[in-house]
Design an enzyme around this catalytic site. Structure first.
Site, PDB file in Angstrom:
ATOM      1  N   ASP A  34      -7.399  15.978  -1.927  1.00 44.40           N
ATOM      2  CA  ASP A  34      -8.634  15.021  -2.483  1.00 44.40           C
ATOM      3  C   ASP A  34     -10.060  15.363  -2.093  1.00 44.40           C
ATOM      4  OD1 ASP A  34      -8.072  13.905  -0.217  1.00 44.40           O
ATOM      5  OD2 ASP A  34      -8.259  11.762  -1.055  1.00 44.40           O
ATOM      6  N   SER A  65      -1.502 -17.692  -3.250  1.00 45.18           N
ATOM      7  CA  SER A  65      -0.352 -16.465  -3.073  1.00 45.18           C
ATOM      8  C   SER A  65       0.923 -16.983  -2.532  1.00 45.18           C
ATOM      9  CB  SER A  65      -1.223 -15.724  -1.787  1.00 45.18           C
ATOM     10  OG  SER A  65      -0.104 -14.853  -1.119  1.00 45.18           O
ATOM     11  N   ALA A 119       2.398   0.273   4.206  1.00 51.78           N
ATOM     12  CA  ALA A 119       3.407   1.301   4.195  1.00 51.78           C
ATOM     13  C   ALA A 119       3.050   2.808   3.489  1.00 51.78           C
ATOM     14  CB  ALA A 119       4.777   0.964   3.562  1.00 51.78           C
ATOM     15  N   LEU A 121       2.034   2.720   0.254  1.00 53.04           N
ATOM     16  CA  LEU A 121       2.761   2.626  -1.192  1.00 53.04           C
ATOM     17  C   LEU A 121       1.224   1.940  -1.775  1.00 53.04           C
ATOM     18  CD1 LEU A 121       6.189   1.767  -1.156  1.00 53.04           C
ATOM     19  CD2 LEU A 121       4.946   4.071  -1.513  1.00 53.04           C
ATOM     20  N   SER A 122       0.180   1.324  -1.333  1.00 55.25           N
ATOM     21  CA  SER A 122      -0.971   1.006  -1.730  1.00 55.25           C
ATOM     22  C   SER A 122      -0.658  -0.306  -2.526  1.00 55.25           C
ATOM     23  CB  SER A 122      -1.460   2.115  -2.750  1.00 55.25           C
ATOM     24  OG  SER A 122      -2.904   2.058  -2.621  1.00 55.25           O
ATOM     25  N   SER A 123      -0.440  -1.111  -1.781  1.00 50.58           N
ATOM     26  CA  SER A 123      -0.264  -2.727  -2.272  1.00 50.58           C
ATOM     27  C   SER A 123      -1.493  -3.311  -2.612  1.00 50.58           C
ATOM     28  CB  SER A 123       0.466  -3.655  -1.024  1.00 50.58           C
ATOM     29  OG  SER A 123      -0.457  -3.684   0.020  1.00 50.58           O
ATOM     30  N   SER A 124      -2.624  -2.741  -1.958  1.00 46.56           N
ATOM     31  CA  SER A 124      -3.960  -3.193  -2.217  1.00 46.56           C
ATOM     32  C   SER A 124      -4.214  -2.886  -3.501  1.00 46.56           C
ATOM     33  CB  SER A 124      -4.904  -2.888  -0.990  1.00 46.56           C
ATOM     34  OG  SER A 124      -5.082  -1.474  -0.993  1.00 46.56           O
ATOM     35  N   ASP A 168      -5.505   6.092  -5.583  1.00 44.58           N
ATOM     36  CA  ASP A 168      -4.323   4.913  -5.469  1.00 44.58           C
ATOM     37  C   ASP A 168      -4.638   3.877  -6.650  1.00 44.58           C
ATOM     38  OD1 ASP A 168      -4.081   6.067  -3.128  1.00 44.58           O
ATOM     39  OD2 ASP A 168      -4.412   4.382  -1.991  1.00 44.58           O
TER      40      ASP A 168
HETATM   41  P1  ADP Z   1      -1.692  -0.812   1.782  1.00 41.17           P
HETATM   42  O1  ADP Z   1      -1.433   0.668   2.054  1.00 41.17           O
HETATM   43  O2  ADP Z   1      -0.414  -1.358   1.291  1.00 41.17           O
HETATM   44  O3  ADP Z   1      -2.642  -0.669   0.338  1.00 41.17           O
HETATM   45  P2  ADP Z   1      -3.673  -2.255   2.845  1.00 41.17           P
HETATM   46  O4  ADP Z   1      -3.906  -2.737   4.292  1.00 41.17           O
HETATM   47  O5  ADP Z   1      -4.510  -1.326   2.230  1.00 41.17           O
HETATM   48  O6  ADP Z   1      -2.131  -1.608   2.751  1.00 41.17           O
HETATM   49  O7  ADP Z   1      -3.687  -3.535   1.921  1.00 41.17           O
HETATM   50  C1  ADP Z   1      -2.613  -4.641   2.194  1.00 41.17           C
HETATM   51  C2  ADP Z   1      -3.554  -5.821   2.151  1.00 41.17           C
HETATM   52  O8  ADP Z   1      -3.654  -6.264   0.671  1.00 41.17           O
HETATM   53  C3  ADP Z   1      -2.413  -6.806   2.699  1.00 41.17           C
HETATM   54  O9  ADP Z   1      -3.207  -7.225   3.953  1.00 41.17           O
HETATM   55  C4  ADP Z   1      -3.247  -8.118   1.690  1.00 41.17           C
HETATM   56  O10 ADP Z   1      -4.446  -8.482   2.232  1.00 41.17           O
HETATM   57  C5  ADP Z   1      -3.352  -7.414   0.597  1.00 41.17           C
HETATM   58  N1  ADP Z   1      -2.119  -7.597  -0.091  1.00 41.17           N
HETATM   59  C6  ADP Z   1      -1.026  -6.784  -0.777  1.00 41.17           C
HETATM   60  N2  ADP Z   1      -0.142  -7.194  -1.212  1.00 41.17           N
HETATM   61  C7  ADP Z   1      -0.278  -8.568  -1.433  1.00 41.17           C
HETATM   62  C8  ADP Z   1       0.664  -9.626  -1.649  1.00 41.17           C
HETATM   63  N3  ADP Z   1       1.587  -9.563  -2.254  1.00 41.17           N
HETATM   64  N4  ADP Z   1       0.318 -10.761  -1.740  1.00 41.17           N
HETATM   65  C9  ADP Z   1      -1.061 -11.115  -0.808  1.00 41.17           C
HETATM   66  N5  ADP Z   1      -1.877 -10.100  -0.359  1.00 41.17           N
HETATM   67  C10 ADP Z   1      -1.617  -8.934  -0.727  1.00 41.17           C
HETATM   68 MG    MG Z   2      -4.442   0.077   0.598  1.00 45.04          MG
END
Ligand code: ADP
Ligand code: MG
Length: 380
Positions: A34, A65, A119, A121-124, A168
């Site tokens: 990138d 939440s 992990a 997988l970009s939950s954020s 992401d």
């Molecule tokens: P990732 O690599 O999974 O994106 P990050 O540290 O960038 O990790 O983001 C994780 C953050 O996003 C969590 O600490 C939380 O603040 C927010 N988050 C993600 N999923 C959820 C969820 N299901 N409920 C509440 N907050 C979430």
């Molecule tokens: Mg993230």
């Protein structure tokens, strides 16, 4: 998940709202490309965020939440930034929408997710794109998907302290079932390619380690790439980023740069080509070649770019030994997951053996995430 969200919504806020969802992502190939202006090749996955949302006729946002079992209320002015880290992702999305001229009417929302946090997988991004999409839809703002991805990225930059690229959020917004997206990080042009590996599974093995080296090593790698690109540019002025270079042009400057810079650049130029080769292979439905390229990427990241670690190398090596089709470290390296393309008939044996041998070698469990390439941000 939907029922749990809805019953909470009813008890928390009364009458129900509209459901939206979004997704985490994987990157099949194209690592450390990138910032070199090259390609990445992500797709949205069947793990994401789901939210029920309803305008509440006030100037406030009320969030619940489910995963944290916590509520937050905030206003929509810059000074209203909430203290809770998870709520800042949503606050940031509201603010970034407003900055782009969008309307954000106060709303109530209950949400939950199943992307493992932190992990790789970009939950954020899943969280941001779910709310960016929903707010855009509910307020009829008419922002396009690209702008929604930008809103997520700016949220990370301005409200969460993470200076991330666009991949992401892009994958999370543009993702489509059974399709990967080749994104040119220089021009931001993108193209979809079919990914329907019938007879194979995609599985991530999470080493659950993160080695300290990661951020300083990242900066060193970037600098090596910039030096190599600058040397090549002397002969070929059109080379703005390392990804613009041909392999032979790198060879021309071999004695002008250090051996270390050379092998870093060798990896990057090879990786850009591998993304193109994987796209060609996918158009033919040739998943064996896709897998072989994944192993080549792992080799490059481990031996040339030197961003792997013993845990990741152990898993990729075991995959090779068990004749798994493809395996490589996913993400920046020094920990996190391997991504594996595994024939159905090998899947169970591989995952079991990987878990056993990993535990015996490193003394802790790994985690297993099955993923299917799925739709990104959407209204349900
Ligand atoms: P990732 O690599 O999974 O994106 P990050 O540290 O960038 O990790 O983001 C994780 C953050 O996003 C969590 O600490 C939380 O603040 C927010 N988050 C993600 N999923 C959820 C969820 N299901 N409920 C509440 N907050 C979430
Ligand atoms: Mg993230």
């Amino acid at each position: 998940m939907k029922e749990k969200i809805h019953s909470k919504f009813l008890s928390q806020f009364g009458e129900g709202g509209v459901f939206y969802a979004s997704a985490g992502r994987i990157n099949l190939i194209g690592e450390h490309t990138d910032y070199n202006g090259g390609y990445v090749f992500p797709g949205a996955i069947d793990k994401g965020i789901m939210a029920e949302i309803k305008p509440n006729g006030t100037e406030k946002v009320r969030l619940y939440s489910l995963d944290y079992d916590a509520s937050v209320i905030f206003g929509l002015e810059e000074a209203d930034k909430p203290a809770e880290a998870w709520a800042r992702y949503i606050f940031g999305v509201c603010r970034e929408t407003i900055k782009r001229g969008g309307k954000v009417a106060g709303f109530d929302a209950v949400f939950a997710g199943d992307v493992p946090l932190g992990a790789g997988l970009s939950s954020s991004a899943a969280l941001e794109s779910c709310f960016a999409f929903a707010i855009n839809d509910l307020n009829h703002n008419g922002l396009d998907l690209f702008e929604l991805a930008r809103i997520g990225q700016s949220t990370e930059h301005n409200y969460c302290g993470v200076k991330c690229g666009i991949m992401d959020q892009f994958a999370s917004c543009f993702g489509k079932k059974g399709q990967l997206i080749r994104l040119n990080c220089k021009t931001l042009e993108h193209q979809y390619f079919p990914f329907n590996p019938e007879g194979y599974k995609l599985v991530l093995l999470d080493t659950c380690v993160k080695h300290e080296l990661a951020s300083s090593a990242y900066n060193y790698r970037r600098q090596s790439c910039e030096r190599a690109a600058a040397a090549i540019k002397q002969n070929h002025p059109e080379v703005e980023f390392l990804s613009d270079s041909k392999r032979v042009w790198l060879d021309e400057v071999r004695d002008k740069i250090t051996e270390e810079d050379f092998i870093r650049a060798e990896y990057v130029i090879g990786e850009v080509q591998r993304v193109l080769d994987v796209c060609d292979a996918l158009e033919r439905g040739d998943y064996e070649t896709v897998g072989e390229m994944m192993y080549q990427t792992h080799f490059g990241l481990s031996r040339l770019y030197e961003v792997s670690c013993p845990e990741l190398d152990f898993l990729a090596k075991l995959a090779r030994k068990m004749e798994v089709t493809g395996s490589r470290v996913m993400g920046g390296g020094f920990g996190g997951c391997t991504i594996n393309l595994v024939k159905d008939e090998l899947y169970e044996g591989f995952v079991r053996k990987a878990a056993e041998e990993f535990k015996a070698e490193f003394g802790h469990e790994l985690k297993v995430y099955d993923v299917v390439i799925s739709d990104g941000a959407r209204k349900l």
